[in-house]
Design a protein around this motif. Structure first.
Motif, mmCIF file in Angstrom:
data_model
loop_
_atom_site.group_PDB
_atom_site.id
_atom_site.type_symbol
_atom_site.label_atom_id
_atom_site.label_comp_id
_atom_site.label_asym_id
_atom_site.label_seq_id
_atom_site.Cartn_x
_atom_site.Cartn_y
_atom_site.Cartn_z
ATOM 1 N N GLU A 20 -13.581 -17.571 3.217
ATOM 2 C CA GLU A 20 -13.069 -16.603 3.941
ATOM 3 C C GLU A 20 -13.201 -14.745 3.993
ATOM 4 O O GLU A 20 -12.336 -14.422 4.883
ATOM 5 C CB GLU A 20 -11.520 -16.779 3.441
ATOM 6 C CG GLU A 20 -11.185 -18.309 3.486
ATOM 7 C CD GLU A 20 -9.883 -18.821 3.013
ATOM 8 O OE1 GLU A 20 -9.571 -18.538 1.778
ATOM 9 O OE2 GLU A 20 -9.291 -19.722 3.536
ATOM 10 N N GLU A 45 -17.278 -25.241 7.052
ATOM 11 C CA GLU A 45 -17.021 -24.996 5.317
ATOM 12 C C GLU A 45 -15.993 -24.743 4.507
ATOM 13 O O GLU A 45 -15.041 -25.773 3.920
ATOM 14 C CB GLU A 45 -18.152 -24.249 5.695
ATOM 15 C CG GLU A 45 -19.775 -24.339 5.058
ATOM 16 C CD GLU A 45 -20.519 -23.428 4.347
ATOM 17 O OE1 GLU A 45 -20.364 -23.716 3.517
ATOM 18 O OE2 GLU A 45 -21.425 -23.417 5.103
ATOM 19 N N VAL A 46 -14.864 -24.171 5.558
ATOM 20 C CA VAL A 46 -13.507 -23.580 4.866
ATOM 21 C C VAL A 46 -13.097 -24.968 5.379
ATOM 22 O O VAL A 46 -12.297 -25.592 3.969
ATOM 23 C CB VAL A 46 -13.005 -22.694 5.400
ATOM 24 C CG1 VAL A 46 -11.444 -22.864 4.939
ATOM 25 C CG2 VAL A 46 -13.287 -21.273 5.204
ATOM 26 N N ASN A 47 -12.907 -25.834 6.154
ATOM 27 C CA ASN A 47 -12.047 -26.480 6.887
ATOM 28 C C ASN A 47 -12.900 -28.149 5.476
ATOM 29 O O ASN A 47 -12.259 -29.159 5.379
ATOM 30 C CB ASN A 47 -12.319 -26.911 8.211
ATOM 31 C CG ASN A 47 -11.586 -26.358 9.291
ATOM 32 O OD1 ASN A 47 -10.736 -25.832 8.268
ATOM 33 N ND2 ASN A 47 -11.648 -26.402 10.139
ATOM 34 N N ASN A 67 -11.334 -27.600 2.194
ATOM 35 C CA ASN A 67 -8.833 -27.561 2.277
ATOM 36 C C ASN A 67 -9.408 -29.674 1.831
ATOM 37 O O ASN A 67 -8.808 -29.999 1.825
ATOM 38 C CB ASN A 67 -9.005 -27.201 3.471
ATOM 39 C CG ASN A 67 -8.589 -25.780 3.726
ATOM 40 O OD1 ASN A 67 -8.496 -25.651 2.586
ATOM 41 N ND2 ASN A 67 -8.764 -25.315 4.875
ATOM 42 N N ILE A 76 -19.770 -17.187 11.920
ATOM 43 C CA ILE A 76 -18.070 -17.223 11.796
ATOM 44 C C ILE A 76 -17.595 -18.807 12.144
ATOM 45 O O ILE A 76 -17.056 -19.723 11.175
ATOM 46 C CB ILE A 76 -17.166 -16.754 12.458
ATOM 47 C CG1 ILE A 76 -17.568 -15.113 12.437
ATOM 48 C CG2 ILE A 76 -15.755 -17.286 13.098
ATOM 49 C CD1 ILE A 76 -17.041 -13.778 13.157
ATOM 50 N N THR A 77 -17.939 -19.535 13.096
ATOM 51 C CA THR A 77 -17.765 -21.366 13.473
ATOM 52 C C THR A 77 -17.933 -22.354 12.208
ATOM 53 O O THR A 77 -17.394 -22.446 11.824
ATOM 54 C CB THR A 77 -18.194 -21.547 15.444
ATOM 55 O OG1 THR A 77 -17.832 -20.162 15.126
ATOM 56 C CG2 THR A 77 -17.591 -22.503 15.066
ATOM 57 N N ASN A 108 -15.456 -11.356 10.639
ATOM 58 C CA ASN A 108 -14.943 -10.474 12.047
ATOM 59 C C ASN A 108 -14.940 -8.878 12.114
ATOM 60 O O ASN A 108 -13.998 -8.847 13.265
ATOM 61 C CB ASN A 108 -13.982 -11.045 11.521
ATOM 62 C CG ASN A 108 -13.540 -12.700 11.533
ATOM 63 O OD1 ASN A 108 -14.003 -13.110 12.825
ATOM 64 N ND2 ASN A 108 -12.319 -13.379 11.421
ATOM 65 N N GLU A 117 -16.019 -21.728 9.306
ATOM 66 C CA GLU A 117 -14.755 -22.138 9.201
ATOM 67 C C GLU A 117 -14.694 -23.779 8.971
ATOM 68 O O GLU A 117 -13.932 -23.999 8.419
ATOM 69 C CB GLU A 117 -14.172 -21.648 10.442
ATOM 70 C CG GLU A 117 -13.663 -20.447 10.624
ATOM 71 C CD GLU A 117 -13.453 -19.749 12.244
ATOM 72 O OE1 GLU A 117 -14.037 -20.552 13.116
ATOM 73 O OE2 GLU A 117 -12.772 -18.769 12.242
ATOM 74 N N ILE A 128 -16.192 -14.857 5.826
ATOM 75 C CA ILE A 128 -15.289 -14.734 7.140
ATOM 76 C C ILE A 128 -14.691 -12.790 7.409
ATOM 77 O O ILE A 128 -14.738 -12.749 9.146
ATOM 78 C CB ILE A 128 -14.493 -15.552 7.308
ATOM 79 C CG1 ILE A 128 -15.004 -17.210 7.701
ATOM 80 C CG2 ILE A 128 -13.525 -15.808 9.161
ATOM 81 C CD1 ILE A 128 -15.177 -18.444 7.808
ATOM 82 N N ARG A 160 -14.163 -21.277 -1.238
ATOM 83 C CA ARG A 160 -13.388 -21.133 -0.220
ATOM 84 C C ARG A 160 -12.979 -19.977 0.067
ATOM 85 O O ARG A 160 -12.897 -18.902 0.781
ATOM 86 C CB ARG A 160 -11.833 -22.734 -0.415
ATOM 87 C CG ARG A 160 -11.535 -22.492 1.084
ATOM 88 C CD ARG A 160 -9.731 -22.782 1.186
ATOM 89 N NE ARG A 160 -8.927 -21.892 0.702
ATOM 90 C CZ ARG A 160 -7.730 -22.561 -0.704
ATOM 91 N NH1 ARG A 160 -7.408 -23.246 0.456
ATOM 92 N NH2 ARG A 160 -6.895 -22.135 -1.255
#
Length: 141
Positions: free
Chosen positions: A85, A37-39, A42, A31-32, A92, A35, A88, A81
Motif C-alpha cells: 500500500e 496483490e493487496v486484494n 486481504n 498500480i493495478t 500515485n 492493487e 501504491i 500488505r
C-alpha cells in the motif's frame, strides 16, 4: 534547410510525448498489479484470521513453501500488505507528477490529440471483429 530542422524538432517532440505517455501507462499498470496483490492479501487475511492461531499454515517465501502457524503468518501478511500500500501511494504521487509534466508539455508545444479519428477507426475495427466472430460455438452443445 530550416524546414528540415523543423521536421526533426517535431519528430523529437512527438517521441518525447509518446515516451511520457508510455511512462504514465506503465505506472497505471503497475498500480493495478499492486492493487490486485493487496486484494489477494486481504483474501488470505480474511481466510486465516478466524482460524485457530496454533493451526499449521503454509506460506510461499521466495519460491519456497514454508510451514508456519497462523499466528506467525498473519502479521507477516499484514506487513506485506502495508508495504504494498505504501508503494501504491508513492506510485500515485509519481503518476500525478507525470500527468502534470505531460500537461505542461502539451501546453508548451500546443499538442492536441485528435479524438474523432480514433473513435471512427475503433468503430470500424470492432465491426470487423464482430463479423469475423459470427458462427463460432464455444463450450458443450
Amino acid at each position: 534547410m530550416a524546414n528540415m530542422e523543423q521536421k526533426i524538432t517535431e519528430q523529437q517532440i512527438a517521441n518525447v510525448y509518446a515516451s511520457m505517455r508510455s511512462e504514465i501507462n506503465q505506472i497505471y499498470s503497475k498500480i493495478t498489479e499492486l492493487e490486485m496483490e493487496v486484494n489477494e492479501h486481504n483474501l488470505v487475511m480474511g481466510a486465516i484470521e478466524p482460524l485457530d492461531p496454533t493451526r499449521r499454515c503454509y506460506r510461499m517465501v521466495g519460491g519456497v513453501l514454508v510451514e508456519r502457524t497462523v499466528k506467525e503468518v498473519l502479521p507477516a501478511v499484514k506487513r506485506n500488505r502495508e508495504g504494498i500500500e505504501e508503494v501504491i501511494a508513492r506510485l500515485n504521487e509519481a503518476l500525478e507528477k507525470k500527468k502534470k509534466e505531460l500537461t505542461e508539455f502539451e501546453l508548451m508545444y500546443k499538442i492536441r490529440i485528435k479524438r474523432g479519428e480514433r473513435e471512427e477507426s475503433g468503430e470500424e475495427a470492432s465491426g470487423k471483429k464482430e463479423g469475423a466472430a459470427q458462427g463460432v460455438l464455444v463450450g458443450p452443445a
